[in-house]
Scaffold this motif. Structure first.
Motif, mmCIF file in Angstrom:
data_model
loop_
_atom_site.group_PDB
_atom_site.id
_atom_site.type_symbol
_atom_site.label_atom_id
_atom_site.label_comp_id
_atom_site.label_asym_id
_atom_site.label_seq_id
_atom_site.Cartn_x
_atom_site.Cartn_y
_atom_site.Cartn_z
ATOM 1 N N HIS A 1 46.602 43.900 20.251
ATOM 2 C CA HIS A 1 45.341 44.747 20.146
ATOM 3 C C HIS A 1 44.133 44.147 19.446
ATOM 4 O O HIS A 1 43.097 44.179 19.721
ATOM 5 N N GLU A 2 44.612 43.387 18.604
ATOM 6 C CA GLU A 2 43.562 42.597 17.990
ATOM 7 C C GLU A 2 42.790 41.692 18.952
ATOM 8 O O GLU A 2 41.651 41.567 18.961
ATOM 9 N N GLY A 3 43.458 40.940 19.706
ATOM 10 C CA GLY A 3 42.963 40.120 20.874
ATOM 11 C C GLY A 3 42.419 40.639 21.897
ATOM 12 O O GLY A 3 41.210 40.541 22.196
ATOM 13 N N LEU A 4 43.247 41.927 22.036
ATOM 14 C CA LEU A 4 42.500 42.660 23.167
ATOM 15 C C LEU A 4 41.164 43.308 22.807
ATOM 16 O O LEU A 4 40.271 43.162 23.767
ATOM 17 N N ALA A 5 41.029 43.989 21.647
ATOM 18 C CA ALA A 5 39.910 44.458 21.414
ATOM 19 C C ALA A 5 38.736 43.628 20.974
ATOM 20 O O ALA A 5 37.382 43.817 21.460
ATOM 21 N N ALA A 6 38.926 42.270 20.685
ATOM 22 C CA ALA A 6 37.856 41.156 20.731
ATOM 23 C C ALA A 6 37.511 40.968 21.879
ATOM 24 O O ALA A 6 36.182 40.836 22.386
ATOM 25 N N VAL A 7 38.392 40.550 23.171
ATOM 26 C CA VAL A 7 37.998 40.327 24.372
ATOM 27 C C VAL A 7 37.146 41.430 25.077
ATOM 28 O O VAL A 7 36.007 41.347 25.531
ATOM 29 N N VAL A 8 37.557 42.712 25.142
ATOM 30 C CA VAL A 8 36.818 43.793 25.624
ATOM 31 C C VAL A 8 35.500 44.014 24.934
ATOM 32 O O VAL A 8 34.510 44.164 25.794
ATOM 33 N N GLY A 9 35.383 43.828 23.690
ATOM 34 C CA GLY A 9 34.217 44.265 23.080
ATOM 35 C C GLY A 9 33.266 42.988 23.286
ATOM 36 O O GLY A 9 32.108 42.975 23.578
ATOM 37 N N HIS A 10 33.767 41.817 23.490
ATOM 38 C CA HIS A 10 32.906 40.670 23.920
ATOM 39 C C HIS A 10 32.417 40.863 25.195
ATOM 40 O O HIS A 10 31.199 40.609 25.395
ATOM 41 N N ARG A 11 33.165 41.212 26.211
ATOM 42 C CA ARG A 11 32.592 41.424 27.508
ATOM 43 C C ARG A 11 31.652 42.578 27.674
ATOM 44 O O ARG A 11 30.719 42.538 28.349
ATOM 45 N N ILE A 12 31.945 43.531 26.931
ATOM 46 C CA ILE A 12 30.855 44.541 26.802
ATOM 47 C C ILE A 12 29.560 44.436 26.322
ATOM 48 O O ILE A 12 28.437 44.343 26.812
ATOM 49 N N GLY A 13 29.792 43.620 25.401
ATOM 50 C CA GLY A 13 28.368 42.964 24.403
ATOM 51 C C GLY A 13 27.687 41.980 25.314
ATOM 52 O O GLY A 13 26.429 42.109 25.426
ATOM 53 N N ARG A 14 28.464 41.197 26.032
ATOM 54 C CA ARG A 14 27.927 40.073 26.907
ATOM 55 C C ARG A 14 27.104 40.768 27.980
ATOM 56 O O ARG A 14 25.964 40.228 28.359
ATOM 57 N N SER A 15 27.402 42.060 28.673
ATOM 58 C CA SER A 15 26.925 42.613 29.746
ATOM 59 C C SER A 15 25.743 43.457 29.410
ATOM 60 O O SER A 15 24.840 43.587 29.920
ATOM 61 N N LEU B 1 36.811 44.864 32.805
ATOM 62 C CA LEU B 1 36.853 44.423 31.379
ATOM 63 C C LEU B 1 38.441 44.195 30.803
ATOM 64 O O LEU B 1 38.576 43.463 29.909
ATOM 65 N N LEU B 2 39.261 44.512 31.721
ATOM 66 C CA LEU B 2 40.912 44.439 31.286
ATOM 67 C C LEU B 2 41.310 43.481 32.279
ATOM 68 O O LEU B 2 42.652 43.405 32.150
ATOM 69 N N SER B 3 40.691 42.746 32.916
ATOM 70 C CA SER B 3 41.219 41.675 33.761
ATOM 71 C C SER B 3 41.600 40.544 33.178
ATOM 72 O O SER B 3 41.126 39.929 31.970
ATOM 73 N N PRO B 4 42.825 39.875 33.280
ATOM 74 C CA PRO B 4 43.418 38.638 32.826
ATOM 75 C C PRO B 4 42.595 37.369 33.141
ATOM 76 O O PRO B 4 42.951 36.396 32.468
ATOM 77 N N ALA B 5 41.476 37.498 34.147
ATOM 78 C CA ALA B 5 40.656 36.538 34.504
ATOM 79 C C ALA B 5 39.770 35.907 33.300
ATOM 80 O O ALA B 5 39.439 36.742 32.469
ATOM 81 N N THR B 6 39.794 34.841 33.065
ATOM 82 C CA THR B 6 39.036 33.963 31.808
ATOM 83 C C THR B 6 39.296 34.712 30.580
ATOM 84 O O THR B 6 38.490 34.387 29.647
ATOM 85 N N LEU B 7 40.719 35.037 30.432
ATOM 86 C CA LEU B 7 41.113 35.485 29.150
ATOM 87 C C LEU B 7 40.841 34.331 28.064
ATOM 88 O O LEU B 7 40.325 34.701 26.848
ATOM 89 N N LEU B 8 41.451 33.155 28.173
ATOM 90 C CA LEU B 8 41.363 32.142 27.054
ATOM 91 C C LEU B 8 39.829 31.737 26.890
ATOM 92 O O LEU B 8 39.381 31.628 25.612
ATOM 93 N N THR B 9 39.074 31.683 27.695
ATOM 94 C CA THR B 9 37.685 31.437 27.731
ATOM 95 C C THR B 9 36.933 32.421 26.912
ATOM 96 O O THR B 9 36.225 32.041 25.787
ATOM 97 N N ASP B 10 37.315 33.818 26.952
ATOM 98 C CA ASP B 10 36.569 34.698 26.402
ATOM 99 C C ASP B 10 37.310 34.737 25.075
ATOM 100 O O ASP B 10 36.321 35.120 23.980
ATOM 101 N N LEU B 11 38.498 34.503 24.730
ATOM 102 C CA LEU B 11 39.127 34.643 23.183
ATOM 103 C C LEU B 11 38.338 33.587 22.464
ATOM 104 O O LEU B 11 37.992 33.739 21.385
ATOM 105 N N PHE B 12 38.331 32.244 23.121
ATOM 106 C CA PHE B 12 37.727 30.974 22.185
ATOM 107 C C PHE B 12 36.148 31.598 22.146
ATOM 108 O O PHE B 12 35.805 31.256 20.778
ATOM 109 N N GLU B 13 35.593 31.940 22.804
ATOM 110 C CA GLU B 13 34.068 32.581 22.742
ATOM 111 C C GLU B 13 34.095 33.736 21.658
ATOM 112 O O GLU B 13 33.134 33.740 20.524
ATOM 113 N N CYS B 14 34.826 34.541 21.646
ATOM 114 C CA CYS B 14 34.299 35.966 20.824
ATOM 115 C C CYS B 14 35.085 36.046 19.570
ATOM 116 O O CYS B 14 34.348 36.410 18.431
#
Length: 914
Positions: free
Chosen positions: A694-708, A769-782
């Motif tokens: 959930h730590e990683g998932l929260a960060a990725v989804v929050g990052h994707r929301i903030g980016r848009s 928002l919950l897509s596995p696509a670009t997961l690693l890229t978004d993790l490294f960014e957020c």
């Protein structure tokens, strides 16, 4: 008539040993279990194996019996008189260590408390059998006097840890001292398997096998889901035979003369030839577990973590009074301190009858508590995992688990501490600290009944451990590069090590790689021109290296001292925030800080009733995959109005409110709740995947929301779900929450009131928002994974020997170590970007801290789940714990976080009544 030549009589060379062990069992009124005899026979046939049996069923005897039988029998070791000649003298104990057999059995344990208890029991067994073996212990707690004696001559049976084995391998006479080993036992193998300590153990065993290919290796475990994989890691390269034994030896299954039967396998008595297969032996002994849940007097319909915990102290006190001796398990050291203090306050009649035990207490204090419990002089011990492995307290009648254990295997392990004898039932009492833990207890009980326990996955290619091992062997007599490569790749962890990677390791320890060549202290090994072997560069480097052997890397610790008495250690980050005069609780008593200098804090007792509780990092276990699946199954049953046990019936009113106000999700559904408050827009969703995912998932989804949307998102997570909060002021002052990207436009000074605007996201947007696509890229960014890797590199640099370890009289703070490791990291990034330790740091962040594989798999699974979106008017029972956790962790000027939570709780209770 020609005479028929009679068949030759086969003589069992171990008859004497068998007879003496059987006589010992008879004298105690015991009958060997079938799985124990199978282990003895397999060992005497030269085989290795893994024993899987319930806690307290006699695993120690199953792997000790074979070596004992072999040692007792008339087989004469070179230079050692026969056992029969020394029997009477052994009963008076071995006064001269040189009269005992050389090192024959090495017993590896993961914990010091377990090592102490194991050594005591094995020594008792040797005396009872009149076995000509000396038994000693070697851990970090062993005194210098004993270590000095062991440098001269090792005992016949040494109980030690993986770190101490590496230490022994670092001395020049290692071959002479360790090549006599006939058997290595790895106790609680599941605890080591998925850690770098397990890799360290693998490499140590590989070296011992290189010296003595006939060595036998036996592992012990009570709670492990992937037994075959665990066996392949323990003894690589062997096929695996599985044996499920009956409970006891059967008179209807006589053995042919001269043969030993193990399941369907006929075993030879030639113990010097290793068998090509590896044996896994299951005991099939049913351990009776009496599972009880301690319920609170009243149960709030809106639970939040820890809320009812303190109020349960009186209930726990009643269980302690009514039962016999008790272990009260908590999940963290801080929780142990809190509960010990609560029991003292609410149950004053138990003062003097309860003690506390955890890994940060000084060794003498821990030993004193263990001795008091063994002697029956105290009723209970509040403890952590420091006592949940193998410690044999015959007097313990019951176990209390405070809070969810977060894993089925952990609860089984702890329950087995009571009734720790074959045939004795275990008594377990589970105490919830919030209402939803009742569901976890219900799920864990079913998991125990079905024997579905978690697997432990081994670590692959941790090069920092390999670097340390290479330096260790260079100090321990040296090595040939090609021969050592062939040896290392026989371990499971490094079976895929390439020649290129091996060359990098040798170059790194020889000259520090391309960037550290100019510094002598990184030139750890050198080549002897005469022999061609690689040895340690000099004696000083050998001494420094021994100080840093090991893979356990924690935050800096401060030693607490009262007068001349050492109390234990606390984390540097906790005590560093205090000033002289501040009071904190440690070992159940209030202490006042007097001074802090050179990693030593002087303290004195203080009678102040309120004090800060010491906190340690890594405070919470994540919910295991196995247990989270069982929790989802329980919720699925509840959606069908099926409440299968008392725990689920107790929590039923809470789940009914959840279903009425929002929705109770099935296993095939992902629930998303959206609501508004004065704080802003709250989005709650519940994957039930555990805190780390959930730590990683929260960060990725929050990052994707903030980016848009260009809006900041605050994320909070628990084992069940995630809260995403868009603050009110950000929503009000944003003129364009882009409708095209899933957000509606908001104008004015009020939050939206209609459902469409409150929803904010469409189902299609959630799929994105919950897509596995670009997961690693978004993790490294957020998450700024580069910074996480920089901090992770401190552990790697310490293990690999880049950082100078703490030396006597010159301790180093965490800040100093972190600064040094970051300097190395930056230098490697700029001048040696292909450094394999950098790659390892990034890999460990993704695999261990963020569980990226499990996260990726979870996102793939979410694609097939139905998304259920609801818009409740107020916090639901599932949302309230997330909100409360965020509020409790914030600093609020106008009111305490606890008061605000209580006020909200009252409002929700009134709404539920209506």
């Amino acid at each position: 008539m020609p005479r028929t030549k009679p068949a030759p009589t086969r003589i069992d060379p171990f008859a004497l040993g068998r007879a003496r062990v059987e006589a010992y069992f008879s004298s105690r009124g015991w009958c060997p279990f079938r799985f124990q005899e199978e282990c003895w026979d397999a060992y005497l046939a030269g085989r290795s194996g893994l024993v899987h049996a319930p806690t307290g069923s006699g695993k120690t005897w199953s792997v000790f019996g074979g070596p004992a039988i072999e040692g007792i029998s008339d087989f004469k070791l070179p230079g050692v008189e026969s056992t029969t000649a020394v029997t009477s003298r052994r009963n008076r104990e071995i006064e001269n260590r040189k009269s005992s057999a050389p090192l024959t059995l090495l017993w590896l344990t993961p914990m010091r408390a377990l090592a102490n208890d194991t050594a005591h029991n094995l020594d008792r067994f040797c005396k009872a059998l009149a076995l000509n073996w000396s038994v000693e212990l070697r851990t970090s707690d062993t005194t210098q006097t004993v270590r000095k004696k062991q440098r001269e001559r090792l005992p016949s049976l040494l109980v030690t840890t993986p770190e101490s084995l590496s230490m022994l391998l670092s001395y020049e006479d290692a071959y002479a001292k360790l090549s006599t080993i006939r058997c290595v036992v790895v106790d609680e193998w599941h605890e080591l398997l998925s850690t770098k300590r397990g890799t360290q153990t693998e490499l140590g065993l590989t070296r011992l096998r290189a010296w003595n290919p006939a060595i036998r290796t036996w592992g012990l475990s009570a709670t492990l889901g992937n037994l075959e994989e665990a066996g392949r890691v323990l003894v690589p390269g062997h096929s695996i035979d599985r044996v499920h034994s009956a409970n006891r030896a059967s008179d209807s299954d006589p053995r042919p003369a001269g043969e030993a039967t193990t399941g369907t396998l006929a075993l030879s008595s030639s113990f010097l030839t290793p068998h090509p297969s590896f044996l896994t032996i299951h005991s099939n002994i049913e351990k009776t577990l009496h599972f009880h849940t301690v319920y609170p007097t009243t149960l709030e319909r809106f639970p939040w973590a820890g809320h009812i915990g303190g109020r349960m102290a009186e209930n726990v006190g009643k269980v302690i009074r009514d039962g016999g001796s008790t272990l009260v398990f908590t999940n963290t050291r801080a929780q142990a301190e809190i509960w010990f203090r609560q029991l003292m306050r609410q149950c004053p009649d138990l003062i003097g009858q309860i003690a506390i035990h955890h890994g940060s207490l000084d060794r003498k204090l821990r030993n004193a508590v263990e001795d008091l419990l063994r002697a029956g002089k105290i009723k209970a011990v509040v403890c952590t995992s420091s006592l949940d492995l193998g410690v044999d307290f015959a007097a313990v009648d019951q176990v209390i688990q405070v809070g969810s254990p977060k894993g089925i295997a952990r609860l089984m392990q702890r329950a087995g501490r009571s009734g720790h004898r074959p045939g004795e039932p275990s008594h377990l009492y589970c105490v919830p600290t919030h209402a939803f833990e009742l569901i976890e207890f219900s799920a864990a009980r079913e998991g125990i009944q079905l024997k579905t326990v978690e697997s432990r996955r081994p670590i692959m290619k941790p090069l920092d451990v390999l670097v340390q091992h290479v330096i260790t062997l260079s100090a321990g007599g040296g090595f040939d590069v090609d021969a050592l490569y062939d040896e290392v790749i026989r371990s499971h962890a490094f079976k895929d090590l390439t020649r290129q990677e091996w060359s990098w390791v040798i170059d790194f320890v020889t000259r520090g790689g391309p960037t550290l060549t100019a510094y002598d202290r990184f030139q750890k090994i050198k080549r002897d021109e005469l022999t061609g072997r690689w040895t340690i560069a000099n004696d000083r480097l050998a001494r420094l290296h021994r100080l840093g052997i090991g893979t356990i890397v924690g935050d800096g610790t401060i030693t607490l001292v009262h007068g001349h008495k050492k109390l234990g250690t606390v984390e540097e980050g906790f005590i560093g925030k205090m000033k002289p005069g501040d009071v904190f609780t440690f070992a159940g008593q209030a202490l006042e800080l007097l001074s802090l200098r050179q990693m030593v804090a002087k303290v004195r007792p203080n009678k102040k009733k309120t004090a800060t509780i010491v906190s340690w990092p890594g405070a919470k276990f994540p919910l295991s995959t196995m247990l989270s699946q069982k929790v989802r199954e329980r919720l699925e049953q509840a959606t069908n109005d099926l409440y299968v046990d008392d725990e689920m019936k107790t929590v039923r009113p809470i789940l009914e409110i959840q279903a009425r106000w929002s929705h109770l999700p099935k296993s095939s559904q992902l629930l998303i709740e959206t609501m508004t408050s004065r704080e802003g827009v709250h989005i709650y969703f519940y994957p039930f995947l555990g805190r780390l995912v959930h730590e990683g998932l929260a960060a990725v989804v929050g990052h994707r929301i903030g980016r848009s949307t260009k809006l900041p998102v605050t994320a909070t997570f628990t084992d069940y779900g995630i809260e995403l909060l868009i603050p009110r002021q950000q929503v009000i002052h944003s003129r364009a929450m882009l409708t095209k990207r899933g957000m509606v436009q908001i104008k004015g000074e009020a939050l939206p009131s209609n459902i469409e605007e409150r929803a904010g996201f469409s189902q299609q947007r959630w799929r994105e928002l919950l897509s596995p696509a670009t997961l690693l890229t978004d993790l490294f960014e957020c998450l700024n994974a580069g910074e996480l890797a920089r901090r992770q590199f401190r552990e790697i640099a310490r293990i690999a020997g880049l950082l100078v370890p703490n030396t006597p009289g010159s301790p180093k703070s965490t800040r100093q170590l972190q600064a040094s490791s970051e300097l190395f990291y930056d230098v490697f990034v700029e001048f040696d970007p292909q450094n394999l330790l950098l790659e390892q740091a990034r890999r460990e962040v993704l695999e261990q801290q963020l569980e990226v594989k499990r996260l990726s798999s979870a996102l793939e699974a979410l694609k097939d789940q139905q998304i259920v979106m609801t818009y409740p008017e107020r916090f639901t029972p599932m949302a309230f714990p997330l909100w409360a956790q965020r509020i409790a962790s914030q600093t609020i000027r106008t009111e305490a976080g606890h008061d605000r939570i209580e006020r909200m709780l009252e409002e929700l209770e009134r709404a539920a009544e209506r």
